[in-house]
Motif scaffolding. Structure first.
Motif, mmCIF file in Angstrom:
data_model
loop_
_atom_site.group_PDB
_atom_site.id
_atom_site.type_symbol
_atom_site.label_atom_id
_atom_site.label_comp_id
_atom_site.label_asym_id
_atom_site.label_seq_id
_atom_site.Cartn_x
_atom_site.Cartn_y
_atom_site.Cartn_z
ATOM 1 N N ASP A 22 9.978 0.343 -0.956
ATOM 2 C CA ASP A 22 11.010 1.356 -0.707
ATOM 3 C C ASP A 22 10.411 2.710 -0.383
ATOM 4 O OD1 ASP A 22 12.858 -0.609 -1.160
ATOM 5 O OD2 ASP A 22 13.126 -0.079 -3.296
ATOM 6 N N ASP A 23 9.384 3.094 -1.123
ATOM 7 C CA ASP A 23 8.816 4.432 -0.945
ATOM 8 C C ASP A 23 7.452 4.416 -0.266
ATOM 9 O OD1 ASP A 23 7.566 3.134 -2.984
ATOM 10 O OD2 ASP A 23 7.417 4.871 -4.308
ATOM 11 N N PHE A 24 7.076 3.279 0.359
ATOM 12 C CA PHE A 24 5.765 3.189 0.998
ATOM 13 C C PHE A 24 5.863 3.622 2.457
ATOM 14 C CE2 PHE A 24 2.563 0.648 3.369
ATOM 15 C CZ PHE A 24 1.428 1.284 2.868
ATOM 16 N N ASP A 25 5.055 4.626 2.831
ATOM 17 C CA ASP A 25 5.026 5.146 4.197
ATOM 18 C C ASP A 25 3.645 4.880 4.784
ATOM 19 O OD1 ASP A 25 5.260 6.412 6.589
ATOM 20 O OD2 ASP A 25 5.480 8.441 5.752
ATOM 21 N N ARG A 31 -1.294 7.028 -1.992
ATOM 22 C CA ARG A 31 -1.262 7.771 -3.250
ATOM 23 C C ARG A 31 -1.897 6.997 -4.397
ATOM 24 N NH1 ARG A 31 5.104 8.507 -3.093
ATOM 25 N NH2 ARG A 31 4.748 6.317 -2.491
ATOM 26 N N GLU A 35 -1.554 1.194 -2.795
ATOM 27 C CA GLU A 35 -1.082 1.592 -1.470
ATOM 28 C C GLU A 35 -2.218 1.596 -0.456
ATOM 29 O OE1 GLU A 35 2.723 4.477 -2.607
ATOM 30 O OE2 GLU A 35 0.990 5.265 -1.538
#
Length: 242
Positions: A22-25, A31, A35
């Motif tokens: 959901d929050d992985f770019d 971070r 990741e």
């Protein structure tokens, strides 16, 4: 059956397959270690299985040359530069010497060595200086020749052994490089002499290709020193220019 990537390159770290987060770019700096590893997986998956280099065959047909940068060399005084013809003659002669040395090296290695010309060990710098230059020159006594012994033959211990083919052919590449380094360093602090010049020429002709980085460095060092000597000559008849 085709071998999968896991069989060819087994996974070493316990990292799961790339799954959407959901929050992985992928475009942002990772971070966490997880990741970072997932980002590596994504980049690896985007790489093609086979990559073909685009090579221009015309460039491969051109003669390949080795370029050695000679930064730090002083330019020759006006009128003291060698002609292009002279340079070409020296290159041709040097190439012939190298080929001749290579041709006869195996022959001389198989011949017995004279007992009076035994070479020092590779690591013995001072003995090699005496061996090549002679005790008189090594001790700065070149002008104090003992004329009483002139009729007794040549004393190579005093005047140094010449770089005979029977000598340089028996020198390993490690010894050639080491002795070249000893004599180039000697030349850095002293004047040029014919004995030194003969040995430098013979050692350079004995170097085998491809040249090691140490040999490249010594050639550059020698070129800089020669340019310094040439810049200091006062007349064109100086033996250093011959």
């Amino acid at each position: 059956m085709d071998s999968g990537p896991e069989e060819l390159m087994p996974r070493l770290l316990p990292v799961g397959d790339c799954e959407p987060m959901d929050d992985f770019d992928p475009g942002a700096p990772p971070r966490t270690p997880q990741e970072y590893l997932r980002l590596v997986q994504i980049e690896a998956a985007r790489c093609p299985d086979v990559v073909i280099a685009q090579i221009d065959p015309k460039k491969l047909r051109k003669k390949q040359t080795v370029s050695i940068a000679l930064s730090g060399c002083k330019p020759a005084p006006e009128g003291y530069s060698p002609s292009l013809r002279w340079q070409q003659q020296q290159v041709s002669q040097f190439s012939a010497v190298r080929q001749g040395l290579k041709k006869h090296r195996s022959h001389w290695k198989s011949q017995p060595h004279d007992s009076n010309v035994l070479m020092p060990s590779t690591e013995d710098e001072e003995s090699w200086k005496r061996y090549c230059l002679g005790e008189q020159l090594y001790s700065d006594l070149a002008a104090a020749l003992n004329r009483e012994n002139e009729n007794l033959g040549i004393d190579y211990i005093k005047v140094g052994f010449p770089p005979l083919l029977s000598i340089v052919s028996r020198m390993s590449q490690a010894t050639v490089t080491s002795v070249l380094e000893y004599l180039v360093n000697w030349f850095e602090e002293r004047d040029f002499t014919p004995e030194l010049g003969r040995w430098l020429y013979a050692l350079l002709a004995s170097l085998e290709k491809p040249l090691l980085p140490e040999a490249h460095s010594l050639i550059r060092q020698l070129a800089r020193r020669c340019s310094q000597v040439r810049a200091g000559v006062e007349h064109r008849e100086d033996e250093c220019l011959r």
